[in-house]
Design a protein around this motif. Structure first.
Motif, mmCIF file in Angstrom:
data_model
loop_
_atom_site.group_PDB
_atom_site.id
_atom_site.type_symbol
_atom_site.label_atom_id
_atom_site.label_comp_id
_atom_site.label_asym_id
_atom_site.label_seq_id
_atom_site.Cartn_x
_atom_site.Cartn_y
_atom_site.Cartn_z
ATOM 1 N N LEU A 121 -32.006 -2.808 5.891
ATOM 2 C CA LEU A 121 -32.649 -3.399 4.721
ATOM 3 C C LEU A 121 -33.579 -2.401 4.043
ATOM 4 O O LEU A 121 -34.170 -1.534 4.692
ATOM 5 N N ALA A 122 -33.736 -2.577 2.741
ATOM 6 C CA ALA A 122 -34.648 -1.713 1.994
ATOM 7 C C ALA A 122 -36.104 -2.039 2.294
ATOM 8 O O ALA A 122 -36.982 -1.174 2.220
ATOM 9 N N GLY A 123 -36.390 -3.305 2.629
ATOM 10 C CA GLY A 123 -37.756 -3.727 2.904
ATOM 11 C C GLY A 123 -37.831 -4.558 4.169
ATOM 12 O O GLY A 123 -36.853 -4.692 4.909
ATOM 13 N N LYS A 124 -38.981 -5.135 4.416
ATOM 14 C CA LYS A 124 -39.195 -5.951 5.597
ATOM 15 C C LYS A 124 -38.470 -7.278 5.452
ATOM 16 O O LYS A 124 -38.532 -7.922 4.403
ATOM 17 N N PRO A 125 -37.747 -7.748 6.495
ATOM 18 C CA PRO A 125 -37.042 -9.033 6.405
ATOM 19 C C PRO A 125 -38.000 -10.187 6.140
ATOM 20 O O PRO A 125 -39.082 -10.266 6.720
ATOM 21 N N SER A 126 -37.582 -11.081 5.230
ATOM 22 C CA SER A 126 -38.386 -12.253 4.898
ATOM 23 C C SER A 126 -37.768 -13.551 5.416
ATOM 24 O O SER A 126 -38.424 -14.587 5.441
ATOM 25 N N MET A 127 -36.487 -13.479 5.818
ATOM 26 C CA MET A 127 -35.779 -14.675 6.273
ATOM 27 C C MET A 127 -34.516 -14.232 6.998
ATOM 28 O O MET A 127 -33.967 -13.167 6.727
ATOM 29 N N LEU A 143 -32.212 -18.729 21.747
ATOM 30 C CA LEU A 143 -31.858 -17.914 20.587
ATOM 31 C C LEU A 143 -32.992 -17.911 19.563
ATOM 32 O O LEU A 143 -33.394 -16.860 19.057
ATOM 33 N N VAL A 144 -33.489 -19.097 19.253
ATOM 34 C CA VAL A 144 -34.553 -19.211 18.253
ATOM 35 C C VAL A 144 -35.820 -18.503 18.723
ATOM 36 O O VAL A 144 -36.459 -17.771 17.966
ATOM 37 N N ASN A 145 -36.194 -18.713 19.979
ATOM 38 C CA ASN A 145 -37.426 -18.096 20.490
ATOM 39 C C ASN A 145 -37.334 -16.570 20.493
ATOM 40 O O ASN A 145 -38.304 -15.874 20.170
ATOM 41 N N GLN A 146 -36.164 -16.045 20.854
ATOM 42 C CA GLN A 146 -35.998 -14.595 20.873
ATOM 43 C C GLN A 146 -36.056 -14.012 19.458
ATOM 44 O O GLN A 146 -36.683 -12.981 19.223
ATOM 45 N N LEU A 147 -35.390 -14.672 18.519
ATOM 46 C CA LEU A 147 -35.430 -14.209 17.131
ATOM 47 C C LEU A 147 -36.821 -14.364 16.538
ATOM 48 O O LEU A 147 -37.275 -13.516 15.770
ATOM 49 N N ASP A 148 -37.502 -15.436 16.893
ATOM 50 C CA ASP A 148 -38.852 -15.653 16.391
ATOM 51 C C ASP A 148 -39.784 -14.541 16.871
ATOM 52 O O ASP A 148 -40.589 -14.007 16.097
ATOM 53 N N ALA A 149 -39.659 -14.175 18.135
ATOM 54 C CA ALA A 149 -40.507 -13.115 18.681
ATOM 55 C C ALA A 149 -40.176 -11.756 18.069
ATOM 56 O O ALA A 149 -41.064 -10.976 17.730
ATOM 57 N N ALA A 150 -38.873 -11.492 17.914
ATOM 58 C CA ALA A 150 -38.461 -10.182 17.385
ATOM 59 C C ALA A 150 -38.829 -10.015 15.919
ATOM 60 O O ALA A 150 -39.128 -8.906 15.463
ATOM 61 N N SER A 151 -38.824 -11.127 15.178
ATOM 62 C CA SER A 151 -39.035 -11.054 13.731
ATOM 63 C C SER A 151 -40.480 -11.211 13.314
ATOM 64 O O SER A 151 -40.809 -11.020 12.140
ATOM 65 N N GLY A 152 -41.325 -11.591 14.249
ATOM 66 C CA GLY A 152 -42.708 -11.861 13.896
ATOM 67 C C GLY A 152 -42.900 -13.212 13.236
ATOM 68 O O GLY A 152 -43.892 -13.448 12.552
ATOM 69 N N GLY A 153 -41.930 -14.105 13.432
ATOM 70 C CA GLY A 153 -42.083 -15.479 12.941
ATOM 71 C C GLY A 153 -41.567 -15.738 11.548
ATOM 72 O O GLY A 153 -42.020 -16.679 10.884
ATOM 73 N N LEU A 189 -32.576 -11.224 4.965
ATOM 74 C CA LEU A 189 -32.856 -11.146 3.537
ATOM 75 C C LEU A 189 -34.224 -10.523 3.319
ATOM 76 O O LEU A 189 -35.169 -10.790 4.069
ATOM 77 N N SER A 190 -34.316 -9.706 2.275
ATOM 78 C CA SER A 190 -35.581 -9.067 1.930
ATOM 79 C C SER A 190 -35.660 -8.893 0.430
ATOM 80 O O SER A 190 -34.666 -8.567 -0.220
ATOM 81 N N GLY A 191 -36.834 -9.134 -0.152
ATOM 82 C CA GLY A 191 -36.983 -8.895 -1.580
ATOM 83 C C GLY A 191 -37.711 -10.001 -2.310
ATOM 84 O O GLY A 191 -38.573 -10.684 -1.745
ATOM 85 N N ASN A 192 -37.330 -10.203 -3.560
ATOM 86 C CA ASN A 192 -38.040 -11.091 -4.464
ATOM 87 C C ASN A 192 -37.545 -12.541 -4.351
ATOM 88 O O ASN A 192 -36.773 -13.014 -5.172
ATOM 89 N N PHE A 193 -37.965 -13.217 -3.307
ATOM 90 C CA PHE A 193 -37.658 -14.638 -3.159
ATOM 91 C C PHE A 193 -38.655 -15.249 -2.179
ATOM 92 O O PHE A 193 -39.301 -14.545 -1.403
ATOM 93 N N GLU A 194 -38.778 -16.559 -2.230
ATOM 94 C CA GLU A 194 -39.703 -17.277 -1.355
ATOM 95 C C GLU A 194 -38.972 -18.466 -0.741
ATOM 96 O O GLU A 194 -38.715 -19.452 -1.418
ATOM 97 N N PRO A 195 -38.601 -18.379 0.541
ATOM 98 C CA PRO A 195 -37.853 -19.485 1.158
ATOM 99 C C PRO A 195 -38.702 -20.736 1.295
ATOM 100 O O PRO A 195 -39.887 -20.664 1.622
ATOM 101 N N ARG A 196 -38.078 -21.881 1.018
ATOM 102 C CA ARG A 196 -38.734 -23.174 1.187
ATOM 103 C C ARG A 196 -37.790 -24.108 1.925
ATOM 104 O O ARG A 196 -36.583 -24.075 1.720
#
Length: 274
Positions: A121-127, A143-153, A189-196
């Motif tokens: 990715l060009a930037g830090k993952p946002s989702m 799976l969720v706990n491992q991804l949550d820890a690796a991604s910083g939440g 995903l990384s960039g100009n968006f805000e997940p809801r």
């Protein structure tokens, strides 16, 4: 901004017609933006007949997905429908990744998958979008706990594959046309968006009032309920015979679990009985 394109086909017996139908609906020459990724959901037959592989090879971006019991696009839904969603954007980037084979004791591979995919990715993952087969020894919570820890939440949104029968081997993911029943696929995903997200829960009046205490468990395996072996307990409810839980119970009766952690109860499906 992310533009969403969708296409579908039911041409399961004619690979050329399936590809033509998908590409005509997408109109990629006029609709595709700078960065794109594809998501496929379909009946298992599309994977086994390599139609998913042929479609993926015709697309100029990574494609991840699952098999499932029914798919839908706007105005269309069917068990035999192959649905393709394309996310495309000029200011959001996408990176797809596939794990090494997963299983008991291999939880660390999930974090390695996230780290490896993030580097594309060009930037830090946002989702993250997550696609998984059914893994008996590696539950969804892991799976969720491992991804949550690796991604910083960061926010995670995804799904489990499922076949038309209860055989776990029929639940598979696809990654650029290759099919797996023991690997995890992700899209970052990384960039100009805000997940809801919008979240709802099961209505209380839809839940049976039979309350049980899980008295012995191991990871994602329930071993005893009310101090009885699981099969024996379900016999008392008429949902098992000779200690064997019925097929209808496994397929259609989820468990509502309260972990006594001040959080809302969660629904969990019975995947198999060992």
């Amino acid at each position: 901004m992310i533009r969403t394109l969708t296409a579908h086909t039911m041409e399961i017996d004619d690979e050329e017609a399936a590809v033509t139908e998908i590409l005509d609906q997408l109109d990629l020459d006029h609709q595709l933006l700078k960065n794109s990724v594809g998501i496929i959901s379909c009946h298992l037959d599309y994977m086994e007949d390599e139609i998913v592989k042929i479609i993926s090879e015709k697309l100029p971006f990574d494609v991840v997905g699952i098999n499932t019991i029914s798919s839908a696009t706007a105005g269309e839904a069917d068990q035999m429908l192959l649905a393709l969603t394309v996310l495309t954007s000029d200011d959001v980037s996408f990176a797809a990744g596939l794990s090494d084979p997963l299983g008991k004791g291999k939880e660390g591979l999930i974090g390695k998958l996230f780290e490896k995919t993030s580097k594309a990715l060009a930037g830090k993952p946002s989702m993250a979008l997550v696609f998984s087969p059914l893994l008996l020894d590696l539950g969804g919570d892991v799976l969720v706990n491992q991804l949550d820890a690796a991604s910083g939440g960061i926010p995670l949104f995804g799904t489990l594959a499922i076949g038309m029968t209860l055989k776990m081997s029929e639940a598979r993911i696809n990654f650029n046309g290759d099919v797996w029943n023991d690997r995890l696929g992700i899209i970052l995903l990384s960039g100009n968006f805000e997940p809801r997200f919008s979240v709802t829960s099961i209505s209380e009046n839809k839940i049976l009032k039979q309350k049980v205490i899980v008295t012995k468990s191991r990871d994602n395996v329930i071993e005893e309920m009310n101090d009885m072996p699981v099969g024996a307990f379900f016999e008392t409810m008429g949902l098992a015979e000779n200690g064997k839980i019925s097929t209808i119970t496994i397929a259609h009766v989820p468990l509502i679990l309260d972990y006594n952690d001040n959080a809302d109860p969660v629904a969990r499906s019975i995947m198999a009985q060992s």
